[in-house]
Design a protein around this motif. Structure first.
Motif, PDB file in Angstrom:
ATOM      1  N   SER A 107       0.836  -1.198   0.000  1.00  0.00           N
ATOM      2  CA  SER A 107       0.000   0.000   0.000  1.00  0.00           C
ATOM      3  C   SER A 107       0.876   1.255   0.000  1.00  0.00           C
ATOM      4  O   SER A 107       2.080   1.185   0.280  1.00  0.00           O
ATOM      5  CB  SER A 107      -0.923  -0.002   1.218  1.00  0.00           C
ATOM      6  N   PHE A 142       2.653   5.773  -4.181  1.00  0.00           N
ATOM      7  CA  PHE A 142       1.367   5.219  -4.611  1.00  0.00           C
ATOM      8  C   PHE A 142       1.328   3.697  -4.490  1.00  0.00           C
ATOM      9  O   PHE A 142       0.473   3.045  -5.100  1.00  0.00           O
ATOM     10  CB  PHE A 142       1.065   5.621  -6.065  1.00  0.00           C
ATOM     11  N   TRP A 160      -6.741  -0.706  -3.886  1.00  0.00           N
ATOM     12  CA  TRP A 160      -7.417   0.440  -4.478  1.00  0.00           C
ATOM     13  C   TRP A 160      -6.484   1.447  -5.138  1.00  0.00           C
ATOM     14  O   TRP A 160      -6.930   2.314  -5.896  1.00  0.00           O
ATOM     15  CB  TRP A 160      -8.208   1.178  -3.390  1.00  0.00           C
ATOM     16  N   TRP A 161      -5.181   1.372  -4.851  1.00  0.00           N
ATOM     17  CA  TRP A 161      -4.308   2.481  -5.224  1.00  0.00           C
ATOM     18  C   TRP A 161      -3.964   2.529  -6.719  1.00  0.00           C
ATOM     19  O   TRP A 161      -3.722   3.611  -7.250  1.00  0.00           O
ATOM     20  CB  TRP A 161      -3.029   2.453  -4.388  1.00  0.00           C
ATOM     21  N   TRP A 203      -2.970   4.477 -18.800  1.00  0.00           N
ATOM     22  CA  TRP A 203      -4.000   4.492 -17.754  1.00  0.00           C
ATOM     23  C   TRP A 203      -5.058   3.430 -18.028  1.00  0.00           C
ATOM     24  O   TRP A 203      -5.621   2.861 -17.096  1.00  0.00           O
ATOM     25  CB  TRP A 203      -4.627   5.879 -17.685  1.00  0.00           C
ATOM     26  N   PHE A 235      -6.836   7.246 -12.006  1.00  0.00           N
ATOM     27  CA  PHE A 235      -7.948   8.208 -11.998  1.00  0.00           C
ATOM     28  C   PHE A 235      -7.442   9.624 -11.753  1.00  0.00           C
ATOM     29  O   PHE A 235      -7.856  10.567 -12.436  1.00  0.00           O
ATOM     30  CB  PHE A 235      -8.957   7.808 -10.923  1.00  0.00           C
ATOM     31  N   VAL A 236      -6.531   9.803 -10.791  1.00  0.00           N
ATOM     32  CA  VAL A 236      -6.043  11.137 -10.444  1.00  0.00           C
ATOM     33  C   VAL A 236      -5.324  11.776 -11.632  1.00  0.00           C
ATOM     34  O   VAL A 236      -5.595  12.933 -12.004  1.00  0.00           O
ATOM     35  CB  VAL A 236      -5.113  11.068  -9.217  1.00  0.00           C
ATOM     36  N   LEU A 238      -6.012   1.864  -9.302  1.00  0.00           N
ATOM     37  CA  LEU A 238      -7.135   2.559  -9.919  1.00  0.00           C
ATOM     38  C   LEU A 238      -7.158   4.027  -9.520  1.00  0.00           C
ATOM     39  O   LEU A 238      -7.431   4.904 -10.353  1.00  0.00           O
ATOM     40  CB  LEU A 238      -8.443   1.876  -9.527  1.00  0.00           C
ATOM     41  N   SER A 239      -6.848   4.319  -8.273  1.00  0.00           N
ATOM     42  CA  SER A 239      -6.869   5.703  -7.803  1.00  0.00           C
ATOM     43  C   SER A 239      -5.793   6.547  -8.483  1.00  0.00           C
ATOM     44  O   SER A 239      -6.039   7.694  -8.868  1.00  0.00           O
ATOM     45  CB  SER A 239      -6.679   5.744  -6.281  1.00  0.00           C
ATOM     46  N   ALA A 240      -4.590   5.978  -8.660  1.00  0.00           N
ATOM     47  CA  ALA A 240      -3.514   6.716  -9.314  1.00  0.00           C
ATOM     48  C   ALA A 240      -3.862   7.022 -10.770  1.00  0.00           C
ATOM     49  O   ALA A 240      -3.670   8.147 -11.245  1.00  0.00           O
ATOM     50  CB  ALA A 240      -2.210   5.924  -9.239  1.00  0.00           C
TER      51      ALA A 240
END
Length: 446
Positions: free
Chosen positions: A94, A204, A410-411, A392, A417-418, A413-415
């Motif tokens: 994480s 990340f 989750w990270w 991406w 997305f950001v 997908l979050s990276a």
């Protein structure tokens, strides 16, 4: 130095834009439009964000063979981000973690096996006791990075202010900070903090094979920019030529062009793209000697994806230009040119083309964000870029199974997305400002 196909096209596009800017620098209507963009705070903020992404993409577009890595093809960005690429863990971890995300059997004191979280090889390796030192060390490193980043950003902004003061040579207050300069300060500060912390932790986290997610997200910037720009480069000639010819000559020329783009629009674009990508894969499989490098193979597939997207996305702009040309050919100055015996080619170049360019610019900027999102969707269904290419879309595709894990990963997908959200939002905001600045109808309404 190695020049890939997409690298050559990217720098050709950059030089073409610079040449275009130089050629229209004295056009009064262009100056007025650029002044409106410069006076827009939102426009300048979004432009700064876009320039940051473009800079990263250009660094990742300069490739060469690294002698230290056995002749491997790498980019300047790979050279600068070598620690991120080389700091590979065993599997998931994480963000800012010092241990793996899943428990394993590990050996503790006296080689006694125990069920626990193994230490990371690189993340937090400088800590002697992660349990007590982890959080204080992150806060300490964050404060150091913040102070150094503020100092570095302030010096850079000061240099920009000095350069602007010398160029303008006005009596304006020297320390007037515009929103654009504030954005430059924030971007450099955040970048410095992330770079500094990434030397000690995986900011990340890491993915299934232990690769740094921050490195993947940054490397994906080039793919998004290539899809958004090179596809436009393929689309523009067909859209401009066919659209103007259909509206200007009408008759059988108009009928043939309308038949072509109506037929092309009738074919589901996803099926056409999938069939074309499969054909490219078969061709590369049958000519393996021409694609010995993984980088060359992925670059060729990326180039063909841009070609395919360009062939399937020019019809909308073509229709728009056809309608505008139908209106322009009936204008008084065009009819006067006809009466004076001016050649049709001269009328097209001098009277029609310049008066539809605002539509071209507006459409290009608006379509950029949709093309970036299109790559993500296509890669998600495995008909986009090569799986070995950082994008991406591939990150989102890989996050499907990760989101189904327990505990959830989750990270990744979050990276994705950001970074995608920042690029697309900046492109959309800048497109709105460009539309208001360059659309003649908007100027008349003002």
């Amino acid at each position: 130095m190695i020049v890939l196909w997409t690298d050559a096209l990217i720098f050709m596009l950059v030089f073409a834009l610079l040449a275009l800017a130089f050629s229209v620098r004295n056009k009064e209507h262009i100056k007025q439009g650029l002044k409106k963009i410069a006076d827009s705070n939102i426009g300048m903020i979004s432009l700064v964000v876009l320039l940051f992404f473009v800079t990263v993409g250009l660094l990742d577009s300069v490739h060469f063979k690294s002698a230290a890595k056995g002749g491997e093809i790498i980019s300047l960005l790979d050279q600068f981000a070598a620690p991120l690429k080389e700091h590979v863990e065993k599997t998931y971890s994480s963000p800012f973690s010092t241990t793996l995300y899943s428990k394993e059997i590990i050996s503790v004191a006296d080689d006694i096996p125990q069920w626990g979280y193994p230490r990371l090889i690189f993340g937090g390796q400088h800590l002697q006791d992660p349990v007590t030192q982890h959080i204080p060390d992150i806060l300490k490193k964050l404060s150091i990075a913040f102070m150094k980043g503020c100092l570095f950003s302030s010096l850079l902004v000061l240099l920009i202010l000095l350069a602007r003061f010398k160029i303008q040579a006005t009596a304006a207050p020297f320390f007037t900070l515009s929103p654009a300069l504030c954005t430059v300060f924030i971007i450099i500060l955040l970048s410095y903090i992330v770079v500094y912390l990434s030397g000690y932790y995986h900011v990340f986290g890491t993915d299934k094979v232990g690769e740094d997610v921050l490195y993947q997200a940054v490397k994906s910037i080039r793919t998004g920019l290539v899809i958004g720009t090179l596809t436009t480069l393929v689309m523009l000639p067909m859209a401009i030529i066919f659209g103007i010819l259909a509206g200007f000559f009408r008759g059988w020329v108009d009928d043939v062009i309308q038949y072509i783009y109506t037929t092309l629009n009738s074919i589901p674009s996803v099926l056409l793209i999938a069939a074309s990508v499969l054909m490219v894969q078969v061709y590369m499989a049958n000519h393996e000697s021409s694609f010995t490098s993984v980088v060359v193979r992925s670059d060729m597939r990326l180039l063909f994806l841009c070609l395919i997207l360009g062939v399937t996305s020019w019809t909308g702009l073509c229709r728009l230009l056809r309608a505008e040309t139908l209106k322009l050919r009936e204008m008084e100055y065009v009819q006067a040119a006809y009466a004076l015996g001016v050649k049709q080619r001269t009328i097209l170049v001098r009277h029609i083309l310049p008066n539809v360019m605002h539509l071209v610019i507006i459409t290009v900027v608006l379509d950029f964000s949709s093309l970036v999102l299109a790559e993500a969707v296509l890669s998600y269904i495995n008909i986009g870029v090569d799986p070995t290419t950082y994008s991406w879309g591939n990150m989102i595709n890989g996050a499907r199974l990760e989101m189904a894990r327990e505990p959830i990963v989750w990270w990744s997908l979050s990276a994705a997305f950001v970074f995608m959200f920042a690029l697309v939002l900046a492109a959309n905001l800048f497109a709105d400002v460009v539309q208001n600045a360059l659309d003649p109808r908007a100027v008349r309404n003002d």
